[in-house]
Design an enzyme around this catalytic site. Structure first.
Site, short mmCIF file in Angstrom:
data_model
loop_
_atom_site.label_atom_id
_atom_site.label_comp_id
_atom_site.label_asym_id
_atom_site.label_seq_id
_atom_site.Cartn_x
_atom_site.Cartn_y
_atom_site.Cartn_z
N LYS A 169 -17.18 54.36 36.48
CA LYS A 169 -16.43 53.61 37.51
C LYS A 169 -16.45 54.38 38.82
O LYS A 169 -16.67 53.82 39.89
CB LYS A 169 -14.99 53.36 37.04
N GLN B 48 -6.84 53.99 33.04
CA GLN B 48 -7.76 53.80 31.93
C GLN B 48 -7.00 53.74 30.61
O GLN B 48 -6.14 54.58 30.32
CB GLN B 48 -8.79 54.95 31.90
N ASP C 77 -7.21 45.96 37.96
CA ASP C 77 -7.56 45.67 36.57
C ASP C 77 -6.90 44.35 36.11
O ASP C 77 -7.20 43.88 35.02
CB ASP C 77 -7.05 46.82 35.69
N1 GUN Z 1 -10.44 50.48 28.37
C1 GUN Z 1 -11.46 49.71 27.90
N2 GUN Z 1 -11.75 48.72 28.79
C2 GUN Z 1 -10.88 48.86 29.81
C3 GUN Z 1 -10.66 48.14 31.03
O1 GUN Z 1 -11.33 47.15 31.35
N3 GUN Z 1 -9.67 48.59 31.81
C4 GUN Z 1 -8.92 49.67 31.49
N4 GUN Z 1 -7.97 50.06 32.32
N5 GUN Z 1 -9.08 50.36 30.38
C5 GUN Z 1 -10.06 49.95 29.55
#
Ligand code: GUN
Length: 278
Positions: free
Chosen positions: A50, A94, A117
């Protein structure tokens, strides 16, 4: 006849290119704060990707890392600092968080304007009511893929297998907003194949390797596989790709289907969050 295989890596590349062009037009670079708590190896890789792609499209990487022992108060206080920081346009915590933390309380601390998100209760509520707002990245990426492939949604029968906060529920809401007739299946659904065989558009987001085979598919259906699982033989999804591609009309591969779309959607959300403040 074999299904048309959607190239998610290529669509994601196009989306990133369009985000990069919009970032350049915006002038001031948007800032994305990824928050990692602890050292879970898979989360480290996701966050690294990311951050890398955020810089590649011209955004500012404002990453924050807390130890696995961080308290609820410490994490919530970091979120409050990021909410107040004008350099930060988007905040992504995350998941999963270490078990001692209340992840919902932490997520809900994020200002809805910076919730790139789309996981806060406010963002989820807006989506459920069909109101504008930031939307979860993986299902948003699926919608982009479906539109890219020109899959008709209005009046179509859509079946979503899975009801997670991250994918299944928001996915169903997005399809509903586009006037599909939506059914959500889950681990307690009886006669799963009978339900999924109704689908013109089938979204596999159950988190079960190769759950869906030939018998689950209506001939000619668009089959979107959100699952990703590591096996001795390599990566696989929730769909038995080799069997299903012989009957589906459109199918996404794993890897290289939905996966690359998630980060591209995150960048688009971050751009949208920044543009709303400029
Ligand atoms: N963990 C696995 N996929 C995601 C996601 O799309 N967003 C976040 N914040 N954590 C994740």
């Amino acid at each position: 006849m074999s299904a048309r295989v959607l190239d998610g890596a290529d669509v994601a590349r196009q989306l990133r290119r369009s985000v990069a062009a919009d970032v350049a037009r915006l002038g001031a670079a948007p800032g994305l704060a990824t928050v990692l708590v602890g050292d879970d190896p898979a989360s480290q890789i996701y966050v690294k990707n990311k951050r890398k792609q955020c810089v590649e499209v011209g955004m500012r990487d404002l990453h924050r890392h807390l130890s696995a022992e961080a308290s609820q108060e410490e994490v919530e206080s970091l979120i409050e600092d990021l909410n107040a920081d004008h350099q930060v346009d988007g905040i992504l915590v995350q998941l999963p968080l270490p078990k001692h933390l209340d992840f919902r309380a932490i997520i809900d601390r994020i200002s809805p304007a910076k919730d790139v998100d789309g996981l806060t209760a406010i963002s989820a509520g807006r989506l459920a009511q069909g109101r504008p707002g930031l939307q979860p990245c993986t299902p948003a990426g699926v919608m982009t893929l479906l539109d890219h492939a020109e899959v008709p949604l209005s009046g179509a029968r859509a079946v979503v297998v899975g009801r997670s906060d991250l994918v299944g529920r928001p996915m169903a809401q997005m399809l509903l907003a586009r006037h599909a007739t939506v059914t959500i299946c889950h681990s307690r659904t009886r006669e799963l194949a009978e339900v999924t065989r109704e689908a013109d558009v089938l979204i596999a987001a159950a988190g079960v390797p190769q759950l869906l085979g030939r018998e689950h598919i209506r001939p000619g259906a668009a089959v979107i596989d959100v699952g990703i699982h590591r096996r001795e033989t390599g990566l696989c999804g929730d769909v038995d790709f080799d069997a299903v591609k012989e009957i589906a009309g459109i199918i996404t591969p794993v890897p290289g289907g939905v996966g690359p779309m998630t980060i591209a959607s995150l960048l688009r959300n971050t751009l949208d969050a920044a543009a709303a403040t400029r």
